[in-house]
Design a protein around this motif. Structure first.
Motif, PDB file in Angstrom:
ATOM      1  N   LEU A   1      72.782  67.118 106.968  1.00 11.21           N
ATOM      2  CA  LEU A   1      71.962  67.331 108.219  1.00 11.21           C
ATOM      3  C   LEU A   1      72.533  68.800 108.500  1.00 11.21           C
ATOM      4  O   LEU A   1      73.529  68.910 109.200  1.00 11.21           O
TER       5      LEU A   1
ATOM      6  N   THR B   1      64.048  50.201 119.363  1.00 13.27           N
ATOM      7  CA  THR B   1      63.244  51.270 119.084  1.00 13.27           C
ATOM      8  C   THR B   1      62.364  51.829 120.072  1.00 13.27           C
ATOM      9  O   THR B   1      62.130  53.036 119.906  1.00 13.27           O
TER      10      THR B   1
ATOM     11  N   TYR C   1      60.156  67.671 108.695  1.00 16.14           N
ATOM     12  CA  TYR C   1      58.765  67.752 109.356  1.00 16.14           C
ATOM     13  C   TYR C   1      57.952  68.006 108.265  1.00 16.14           C
ATOM     14  O   TYR C   1      57.964  68.690 107.259  1.00 16.14           O
TER      15      TYR C   1
ATOM     16  N   ARG D   1      55.183  59.749 120.112  1.00 12.87           N
ATOM     17  CA  ARG D   1      55.225  60.442 121.241  1.00 12.87           C
ATOM     18  C   ARG D   1      54.411  59.834 122.333  1.00 12.87           C
ATOM     19  O   ARG D   1      54.919  59.597 123.541  1.00 12.87           O
TER      20      ARG D   1
ATOM     21  N   ARG E   1      70.963  65.401 121.873  1.00 12.43           N
ATOM     22  CA  ARG E   1      71.081  64.576 120.737  1.00 12.43           C
ATOM     23  C   ARG E   1      72.848  64.672 120.489  1.00 12.43           C
ATOM     24  O   ARG E   1      73.065  65.569 120.156  1.00 12.43           O
TER      25      ARG E   1
ATOM     26  N   ARG F   1      69.892  53.343 125.128  1.00  9.75           N
ATOM     27  CA  ARG F   1      69.642  54.672 125.755  1.00  9.75           C
ATOM     28  C   ARG F   1      70.507  54.703 127.015  1.00  9.75           C
ATOM     29  O   ARG F   1      70.088  55.267 128.117  1.00  9.75           O
TER      30      ARG F   1
ATOM     31  N   ASN G   1      62.007  61.013 115.265  1.00 12.04           N
ATOM     32  CA  ASN G   1      63.271  61.463 115.795  1.00 12.04           C
ATOM     33  C   ASN G   1      63.928  62.723 114.818  1.00 12.04           C
ATOM     34  O   ASN G   1      64.586  63.455 115.126  1.00 12.04           O
TER      35      ASN G   1
ATOM     36  N   LYS H   1      59.430  55.857 114.391  1.00 12.73           N
ATOM     37  CA  LYS H   1      60.267  56.165 115.437  1.00 12.73           C
ATOM     38  C   LYS H   1      61.377  57.172 114.633  1.00 12.73           C
ATOM     39  O   LYS H   1      61.899  58.187 115.090  1.00 12.73           O
TER      40      LYS H   1
ATOM     41  N   VAL I   1      66.033  70.918 121.921  1.00 19.83           N
ATOM     42  CA  VAL I   1      67.217  69.802 121.599  1.00 19.83           C
ATOM     43  C   VAL I   1      68.340  70.444 121.833  1.00 19.83           C
ATOM     44  O   VAL I   1      68.946  71.841 121.306  1.00 19.83           O
TER      45      VAL I   1
ATOM     46  N   SER J   1      56.952  72.912 113.334  1.00 19.38           N
ATOM     47  CA  SER J   1      57.881  71.883 112.879  1.00 19.38           C
ATOM     48  C   SER J   1      58.851  71.347 114.075  1.00 19.38           C
ATOM     49  O   SER J   1      59.727  70.580 113.849  1.00 19.38           O
ATOM     50  N   HIS J   2      58.578  71.920 115.094  1.00 18.09           N
ATOM     51  CA  HIS J   2      59.119  71.613 116.326  1.00 18.09           C
ATOM     52  C   HIS J   2      58.425  70.924 117.432  1.00 18.09           C
ATOM     53  O   HIS J   2      57.201  71.655 117.557  1.00 18.09           O
ATOM     54  N   PRO J   3      58.792  69.959 117.958  1.00 18.28           N
ATOM     55  CA  PRO J   3      57.597  69.473 118.872  1.00 18.28           C
ATOM     56  C   PRO J   3      57.402  70.597 120.190  1.00 18.28           C
ATOM     57  O   PRO J   3      58.481  71.163 120.630  1.00 18.28           O
TER      58      PRO J   3
ATOM     59  N   ARG K   1      51.340  64.315 111.250  1.00 19.65           N
ATOM     60  CA  ARG K   1      51.001  64.654 112.708  1.00 19.65           C
ATOM     61  C   ARG K   1      50.616  63.501 113.476  1.00 19.65           C
ATOM     62  O   ARG K   1      50.941  63.279 114.555  1.00 19.65           O
TER      63      ARG K   1
ATOM     64  N   ILE L   1      66.091  67.407 124.838  1.00 16.77           N
ATOM     65  CA  ILE L   1      66.594  66.232 124.361  1.00 16.77           C
ATOM     66  C   ILE L   1      67.995  66.715 124.020  1.00 16.77           C
ATOM     67  O   ILE L   1      68.447  67.470 123.288  1.00 16.77           O
TER      68      ILE L   1
ATOM     69  N   TRP M   1      75.568  63.595 118.510  1.00 15.39           N
ATOM     70  CA  TRP M   1      75.513  63.094 117.060  1.00 15.39           C
ATOM     71  C   TRP M   1      76.765  62.045 116.668  1.00 15.39           C
ATOM     72  O   TRP M   1      76.825  61.484 115.966  1.00 15.39           O
TER      73      TRP M   1
ATOM     74  N   TYR N   1      61.845  64.450 113.218  1.00  8.05           N
ATOM     75  CA  TYR N   1      61.004  65.586 113.515  1.00  8.05           C
ATOM     76  C   TYR N   1      61.376  66.557 114.998  1.00  8.05           C
ATOM     77  O   TYR N   1      61.731  67.556 114.871  1.00  8.05           O
ATOM     78  N   THR N   2      61.918  65.633 115.744  1.00 11.63           N
ATOM     79  CA  THR N   2      62.367  66.206 117.207  1.00 11.63           C
ATOM     80  C   THR N   2      63.898  66.888 116.909  1.00 11.63           C
ATOM     81  O   THR N   2      64.321  67.749 117.551  1.00 11.63           O
ATOM     82  N   SER N   3      64.579  66.270 115.848  1.00 13.71           N
ATOM     83  CA  SER N   3      65.726  66.942 115.691  1.00 13.71           C
ATOM     84  C   SER N   3      65.790  68.091 114.684  1.00 13.71           C
ATOM     85  O   SER N   3      66.964  68.631 114.432  1.00 13.71           O
ATOM     86  N   GLY N   4      64.477  68.406 114.213  1.00  9.50           N
ATOM     87  CA  GLY N   4      64.469  69.367 113.235  1.00  9.50           C
ATOM     88  C   GLY N   4      65.233  69.180 111.841  1.00  9.50           C
ATOM     89  O   GLY N   4      65.473  70.070 111.173  1.00  9.50           O
ATOM     90  N   ILE N   5      65.054  68.051 111.447  1.00  9.25           N
ATOM     91  CA  ILE N   5      65.576  67.382 110.159  1.00  9.25           C
ATOM     92  C   ILE N   5      64.356  67.377 109.093  1.00  9.25           C
ATOM     93  O   ILE N   5      64.819  67.980 107.998  1.00  9.25           O
TER      94      ILE N   5
ATOM     95  N   ARG O   1      72.177  70.637 121.142  1.00  7.22           N
ATOM     96  CA  ARG O   1      73.045  70.208 120.076  1.00  7.22           C
ATOM     97  C   ARG O   1      74.494  70.145 120.442  1.00  7.22           C
ATOM     98  O   ARG O   1      75.014  71.091 121.144  1.00  7.22           O
TER      99      ARG O   1
END
Lengths: 546, 297
Positions: free
Chosen positions: A215, B38, B282, B294, A328, A507, B274, B270, A198, A191-193, B287, A326, A330, B276-280, A200
């Motif tokens: 969240l 994006t 999955y 990615r 992030r 960005r 995002n 995207k 990250v 569940s994590h890349p 995949r 990353i 917020w 997924y990468t933030s853990g919100i 935070r």
């Protein structure tokens, strides 16, 4: 039965009772005597069997059962353990016999007494394996002489320590797997890349806000994630190892402190390690905690996992893995989201009630707003299409000191003078809308940033002007100070939101000091000056209109 | 000489781009803006920029427009590179030049540890500059290939209230007049020995001197214009008829559909990535989507 007969019988019974009691006492006496004498007799009879009644153990190095492995130049500890199962006093003299060349750093002979069953004794005996000691397997002997009841018994334990060269050890140990991030047990978490961390934020207010929005960001402590390291021992010796890691700057190779922050006043190196004893031919998985402080920057890093042999500072195996952090933030994300929603809601409301809103304005008001929009475009947007880019190219980020003269002073002069001429709610929004559409048609600046910042600015100005009584039912738009403050604050807020939008959607990076300088000078000071003089301009134009 | 005219005026020709419905152009521009903000992948962002630029070739833009576009793009991208070289806050970063030393009195403290030019920031600025460059280029392509009246018809066609569209029409119509007036005012001031291009503390006085006569004319004009408009039944009826009817061609429909579909798909992909990468959020079923995001987005 006669009375005499009865009396005889009673006498005889009494006699018989007295005789019986005497016998009982004697039996009881003997019984106690037997019970009292029996253990002592048994003790005297028990024979001391050294192997059965003691545990005697040696581990070299400590933690390794069987043959250990060491590299020249190591400081090791031999672990000696003795436990008695004998219920009695024993005196023990223990001697550790190290092979020639090993340097013992403690005494080799130890004497101690064990008084009772299950009493034990242990010692870690430090010794040094010289760097120039030739490779090979060395026998280490520990001898315990146990004296029980004047008799001496000798118990001998032997173990072997393989001293290998660095090259040999490096070939035997292998990091067969590296998982970042992993779960607490070191297994990969899909569940994590992979290879991504990250960073935070740790703001309590933000955490509260995120909780409301569901969240979840649990940041009670600094632990962010774990690293899973799988080690394989390809050799035939048991290897005790220490596994550590460093997060390095990928270019300079310097450790990055933000990934090993001080925890409760302690250096996190004291927590970021794992020890492992690898049996011959086995693989083991360990997890290491990875701490990230909130000021860690995003980007590319090099994770270097190091495996050291216990007792030695020499790193036997290293493995590098490129990782991405990353960052992030917020705060800007939420500000962008809220600003976008506010902009979209305002536009939707306007579209759904456009007739009601537009009917509040006379045709001459609409024409005047259009013409002000044209003037602002001709005097600000058009020259700034090139000047803005040119000043950015020349002055870089400090161009705001120059562009602010147009974008803030001139613009707010126009806005304030327009409000003086038409002090009604909605004037600023219509003016902004004309500017946005004109900019879109003429210079193609239909960008999300323009939309978000202009709509936010319009909403803020409308609300604040109405609240401050500038455009309320009994409007009083000619107070320069009030107008300056209202416009200044509104522009500061929209300026800050604008930076957030730039950072999130485009960005881009901006330093906090720069944002602060920008919103204070451009957002407040220039705007205040523009609004202040805009009142004068508005009053002059009022005379023309009259 | 690149002036206001080369920026503001469209070039009317008969090309595939010029023939596109203005509504289609607006929708394509909005979709592209979403795609541009994006994307993160430098190659894909560059590809988008090239696609947008190819529109200029299709529209057979004159040299002056291409020159204007090039100048604006160079300035825009350089401006982004400049700022990002100073504020780049990712690692690794290599200082190639120091502007303010950390121990420099006051400024060192004010800038929170000095100001440096970072090598990696230059690259980051160039990549991120492409994002703005794509949006700006497409915006200019849209403006330079569409007459402003058609654009406003397009707006009304996209259900923008007529009153607003009218205001914009008025603004567009008066733009050349007001530009001329501003130029006249500036000329008059210069003839009287005043230098309106001088910047400094006198900027407020300069601005007031330019704006007062210009806006006075606007205020005077407002009354006449309002009467003129009202006499032509402005806002008299809720519905209006238009001389020129807008019609989507098949190509327009295909373009709009493709752009909107691409924009929605990229934004959703995207967003999921995002999350997924933030853990919100999955889910293993997504995949392939994560892999696309990615690798390519």
């Amino acid at each position: 039965m006669s009375l005499t007969g009865i009396g005889k019988c009673r006498k005889s019974e009494k006699y018989s009772n007295e005789k019986g009691c005497g016998m009982k006492n004697i039996v009881f006496f003997f019984l106690i005597l037997v019970l009292a004498i029996q253990p002592a007799a048994a003790q005297v009879q028990e024979e001391f069997k050294p192997e059965d009644m003691t545990t005697f153990m040696i581990q070299v190095p400590h933690g390794v059962e069987g043959s250990g492995l060491a590299v020249g130049g190591s400081n090791l500890s031999a672990y000696l353990f003795f436990e008695s199962y004998y219920d009695g006093n024993m005196n023990v003299t223990m001697e550790l016999d190290l092979p020639e060349g090993f340097v013992l750093q403690d005494t080799s002979v130890y004497s101690f007494s064990l008084q009772t069953e299950y009493e034990d004794w242990y010692r870690l005996v430090d010794f040094y394996v010289p760097a120039n000691l030739s490779s090979g397997t060395y026998n280490i002997t520990a001898t315990a002489v146990v004296e029980v009841g004047g008799n001496k018994h000798t118990i001998v334990r032997k173990t072997r320590l393989k001293v290998a060269s660095k090259e040999e050890i490096a070939e035997e140990i292998e990091i067969s797997g590296l998982t970042v991030p992993s779960d607490e047990d070191g297994y990969g978490d899909p569940s994590h890349p992979s290879s991504t961390l990250v960073v935070r934020e740790n703001s309590p207010a933000l955490k509260k806000l995120l909780k409301v929005t569901d969240l979840r960001i649990d940041r009670e402590e600094l632990t962010s994630t774990y690293i899973g390291v799988e080690l394989t021992n390809k050799g035939d010796s048991t290897v005790p190892v220490i596994i550590t890691y460093d997060v390095l700057d990928i270019k300079t190779g310097e450790p990055v402190k933000a990934f090993k922050p001080a925890i409760m006043g302690m250096n996190s190196d004291t927590l970021c390690y794992a020890t492992l004893t690898l049996s011959p031919g086995s693989s083991s998985l360990v997890s290491l905690p990875l701490y990230i402080s909130e000021d860690a920057m995003g980007g590319e890093y090099l994770l270097r996992v190091k495996v050291k042999l216990t007792g030695s500072d020499w790193v036997a195996v290293t493995q590098d893995q490129k990782i991405t952090a990353i960052s992030r933030k917020w705060g800007p994300i939420i500000i962008t989201l809220v600003s976008s929603l506010l902009g979209l809601t305002t536009v939707s409301l306007f579209f759904s009630r456009s007739k009601e809103i537009m009917d509040r304005f006379k045709t001459r008001n609409l024409v005047l707003i259009s013409l002000f929009g044209t003037v602002s475009f001709a005097a600000i947007n058009l020259p700034m299409t090139i000047l803005w880019e040119l000043s950015h190219a020349v002055f870089g980020p400090f161009s705001f000191l120059f562009t602010g003269l147009f974008y803030e002073i001139l613009l707010y002069m126009l806005i304030a003078s327009l409000v003086v001429l038409i002090p009604k709610p909605g004037v600023v929004s219509l003016f902004m809308m004309v500017r946005f559409l004109l900019g879109g048609f003429i210079t193609g600046s239909f960008t999300p940033i323009t939309f978000i910042t202009l709509s936010l600015s319009a909403v803020l100005l409308e609300v604040m002007m109405y609240t401050a009584g500038i455009t309320s039912k009994n409007p009083n738009p000619e107070n320069r100070f009030r107008m300056g403050i209202v416009c200044g604050i509104a522009d500061m807020v929209s300026g800050y939101a604008s930076f957030s939008v730039w950072m999130v959607l485009y960005r881009l990076f901006y330093s906090d000091w720069y944002i602060m300088a920008n919103i204070l000078i451009d957002g407040f000071l220039y705007t205040f000056i523009g609004a202040w003089f805009g009142i004068s301009l508005g009053n002059r134009l009022k005379k023309v209109a009259e | 000489m690149i002036g206001a005219r080369s920026i503001a005026e469209p070039t009317i020709k008969d090309t595939i781009i010029h023939r596109m419905d203005p509504r289609a152009k607006i929708l394509v521009l909005i979709s592209t803006a979403f795609i541009a903000v994006t994307l993160d992948n430098p190659e894909t962002t560059f590809l988008l920029f090239l696609i947008v630029l190819s529109g200029f070739a299709l529209a057979r833009m004159p040299a002056i427009k291409i020159k204007t576009l090039t100048l604006l793009l160079v300035l825009l991208i350089w401006g982004t590179i400049y700022s990002q070289a100073l504020f780049y806050s990712q690692l690794p970063r290599t200082v190639i030049f120091t502007i303010i030393q950390p121990d420099f009195p006051v400024l060192g403290w004010l800038t929170n540890g000095g100001l440096f030019v970072y090598e990696e920031g230059l690259r980051h600025g160039a990549i991120q500059g492409l994002r703005s460059a794509s949006i700006l280029s497409l915006g200019l392509l849209m403006c330079w290939t569409t007459d402003s009246r058609d654009m406003l018809n397009g707006l009304v066609g996209l259900r923008v209230p007529y009153s607003v569209a009218f205001m914009v029409v008025t603004a567009v119509r008066f733009l050349p007049i007001i530009i001329t007036e501003v130029v006249t005012v500036v000329t008059v001031q210069r003839l009287r020995g005043f230098n309106p291009k001088r910047f400094g503390p006198g900027i407020v006085k300069t601005s007031l001197n330019i704006l007062t006569p210009t806006l006075s004319n606007c205020v005077r004009r407002t009354g006449t214009l309002a009467v003129s408009i009202q006499s032509r039944a402005f806002r008299a009826n809720p519905d209006r008829t238009y001389l020129k009817k807008l019609k989507f061609s098949e190509l327009d429909k295909a373009m709009v559909t493709a752009c909107i579909f691409a924009a929605i798909s990229i934004v959703i992909i995207k967003l999921l990535y995002n999350m997924y990468t933030s853990g919100i959020y999955y889910t293993s079923g997504l995949r392939p989507v994560y892999a696309i995001a990615r690798g390519y987005l």
